[in-house]
Design an enzyme around this catalytic site. Structure first.
Site, short mmCIF file in Angstrom:
data_model
loop_
_atom_site.label_atom_id
_atom_site.label_comp_id
_atom_site.label_asym_id
_atom_site.label_seq_id
_atom_site.Cartn_x
_atom_site.Cartn_y
_atom_site.Cartn_z
N TYR A 158 2.77 1.78 -0.03
CA TYR A 158 2.86 1.17 1.30
C TYR A 158 2.81 2.20 2.43
CZ TYR A 158 4.19 -3.34 -0.75
OH TYR A 158 4.21 -4.53 -1.45
N LYS A 215 3.74 3.50 -13.89
CA LYS A 215 2.46 3.18 -14.55
C LYS A 215 1.86 4.53 -14.95
CE LYS A 215 -0.72 0.21 -15.75
NZ LYS A 215 -0.54 -0.58 -16.98
N ASP A 256 3.74 -3.27 -15.94
CA ASP A 256 3.25 -4.54 -16.51
C ASP A 256 4.18 -5.02 -17.62
OD1 ASP A 256 2.34 -2.17 -17.66
OD2 ASP A 256 0.37 -2.92 -18.22
N ASP A 293 8.63 -4.30 -4.87
CA ASP A 293 8.42 -5.49 -4.05
C ASP A 293 8.05 -6.67 -4.95
OD1 ASP A 293 8.14 -7.02 -1.81
OD2 ASP A 293 6.29 -6.10 -1.10
N ASP A 332 10.62 -10.09 -6.39
CA ASP A 332 10.30 -11.51 -6.19
C ASP A 332 10.40 -12.24 -7.53
OD1 ASP A 332 9.79 -11.30 -3.45
OD2 ASP A 332 8.04 -12.63 -3.58
#
Ligand code: NAD
Length: 357
Positions: free
Chosen positions: A141, A190, A222, A246, A250
Site C-alpha cells: 500500500y 508469500k 494463500d 487487510d 475481513d
C-alpha cells in the site's frame, strides 16, 4: 482527563461513533472517570466542507489528542476524485503515516452467543480467539506507484517494499503480544514468490530466537486464508504484511458473525487510533441498520491500550456479551434470529449494561 478526538467520517461512521461515545460515557458514570470529547472532519465529509479529506486542522487535533476514535470514510460520491483527494488515499493512509501508526491490531473473537451467526459450522468455529497484527505503514500500500505508457500501452505499477527494521518493529510487537497470550505466532508471507516475503521470513525467524517461549510458524498467505476457514482455532496471533492483513482480517471478521463485530487499534506513534475494521457501508448508511459493536469494542481497546483502564475495558466487553446473550441483534446478525434493534438501540443497551454492571 483523557482527550478523545472523534472522527465520525462518512456513511455509517456518523451513526456508529455516537454509540461508542454512549459506551464511554457510561464507563465514566460507573467508574467515576471523565473523558473530554472533541470532534473533527475527515474523509468525503471533510472534502465537501474544506476541499481536502484530511484538513490541517484535523491533523493538528489528532496530534494534540490522547486517542482518536474513527468511524469510517469513503463512498461512491468521492470515488471519481483525483487519487490524492479520495478519502482513503488522501486521508486514511497519510494519517497513519503521519501519526506513525505502524501496527494494526485486530482481535477476531467469537462471542459464544453469535456461534449460529458464523458462516462456519459451530464445531469448527467454537473457541475462535485470535489477533491479526497487520503492518500498516509499509508494504504494497505504501511502496512507489506509477502509471505510464509503455510501447503505446498503459501500465500501472505498485511496489512492495520492506526494510528489515520495519519487519523487526512489527515482529517484536507481535511476539510480545503472543507472549502474553497462548504463545503461538503465525507469520504470514508469500516467501515462495516474493523477495520482500523472503526477507520478512528471515527476519521473523531471527527474531524468534529472542522469544524461545513463543512457538513461531510460517504460513503462505494463500494457505493461511484456507486454514482460517478450515480450523480458525489453530491461530493465536498472526503477523503479516499490510495488504495480506487487510484481506485476512475481513475474512476473519465474518467468521465471528459479521464484519460489524471486528474492532481495531492502530498503534506505534504517540497517539493511537481506534476504528472498526469495516468501511462506511454506503448500502446501509443513514438507515440505522449498522452494527455499532465493532466501534464500541474499539473504544474498549482504547481504554485498555491508551488509558490503561483494564477494568473499564472489561466492563464494555462484558456489556456487549450480555446484550448478545439477551438476544439483541442488529440486522447483520439476524440470520440466526433474535430481537432486532437499530444502531442507536444497540448503543443504548450496551450503555445500560455497562452502567448496571
Ligand atoms: P464496507 O466494509 O463498507 O461494507 C462491506 C459490506 O459489509 C456491506 O454490505 C456493508 O453493508 C456491510 N457492513 C460493513 N460494516 C457494517 C456494520 N457495521 N454493520 C452492518 N453491516 C456492515 O466495505 P466496502 O463496501 O468495500 O467499502 C465501502 C466504502 O468504505 C468504500 O468507499 C471504501 O473505500 C471504504 N472503506 C473505508 C475503510 C475505513 O474507513 N477504514 C475501510 C474499508 C473500506
Amino acid at each position: 482527563m483523557p482527550k478523545i478526538l472523534l472522527l465520525p467520517g462518512d456513511g455509517i461512521g456518523q451513526e456508529i461513533v455516537p454509540e461508542a461515545v454512549k459506551a464511554l460515557e457510561a464507563v465514566g458514570k460507573r467508574f467515576n472517570r471523565s473523558f473530554q470529547f472533541q470532534e473533527a472532519l475527515i474523509g468525503g465529509t471533510a472534502y465537501d466542507e474544506c476541499g481536502h479529506p484530511l484538513p490541517e486542522s484535523t491533523l493538528k487535533l489528532c496530534q494534540e489528542s490522547d486517542a482518536i476514535l474513527l468511524g469510517a470514510i469513503g463512498g461512491p460520491k468521492w470515488e471519481q476524485l483525483p487519487v490524492h483527494l479520495r478519502p482513503e488515499m488522501g486521508a486514511l493512509l497519510p494519517l497513519r503515516k503521519k501519526l506513525r501508526l505502524y501496527a494494526n491490531i485486530r482481535p477476531a473473537v467469537l462471542f459464544p452467543d453469535l456461534i449460529a451467526a458464523s458462516p462456519l459450522k459451530p464445531e469448527v468455529v467454537q473457541g475462535m480467539d485470535l489477533i491479526v497484527v497487520r503492518e500498516l505503514t509499509g508494504g504494497l500500500y505504501f511502496g512507489p506507484k506509477k502509471r505510464e505508457i509503455v510501447d503505446g500501452e498503459e501500465q500501472a505499477i505498485d511496489t512492495l517494499v520492506y526494510r528489515a527494521g520495519e519487519i523487526i518493529r512489527i515482529g517484536r510487537l507481535a511476539f510480545e503480544l503472543a507472549r502474553k497470550r497462548r504463545k503461538k505466532l503465525t507469520s504470514v508471507d508469500k516467501a515462495n514468490v516474493l523477495a520482500s516475503s523472503r526477507l520478512w521470513r528471515e527476519v521473523m525467524t531471527e527474531l524468534g530466537r529472542e522469544y524461545p517461549d513463543v512457538e513461531l510458524e510460517h504460513l503462505y498467505v494463500d494457505n493461511c486464508s484456507m486454514q482460517l476457514v478450515r480450523k480458525p482455532t489453530q491461530f493465536d496471533v498472526i503477523v503479516t504484511e499490510n495488504t495480506f492483513g487487510d484481506i485476512l482480517t475481513d475474512e476473519a471478521s465474518v467468521l465471528t458473525g459479521s464484519i460489524g463485530m471486528l474492532a481495531s487499534a492502530s498503534i506505534g506513534g504517540e497517539v493511537a487510533l481506534y476504528e472498526p475494521a469495516h468501511g462506511s457501508a454506503p448500502d446501509i448508511a443513514g438507515q440505522q441498520k449498522a452494527n455499532p459493536l465493532a466501534t464500541i469494542l474499539s473504544a474498549a481497546l482504547m481504554l485498555d491500550i491508551s488509558f490503561n483502564m483494564h477494568q473499564e475495558a472489561r466492563a464494555v466487553e462484558d456489556a456487549v456479551r450480555a446484550v448478545l446473550k439477551e438476544g439483541y441483534r442488529t440486522p447483520d446478525l439476524m440470520h440466526s434470529g433474535g430481537k432486532e434493534v437499530t444502531t442507536a438501540q444497540m448503543g443504548d443497551l450496551v450503555a445500560e449494561y455497562i452502567q448496571k454492571g
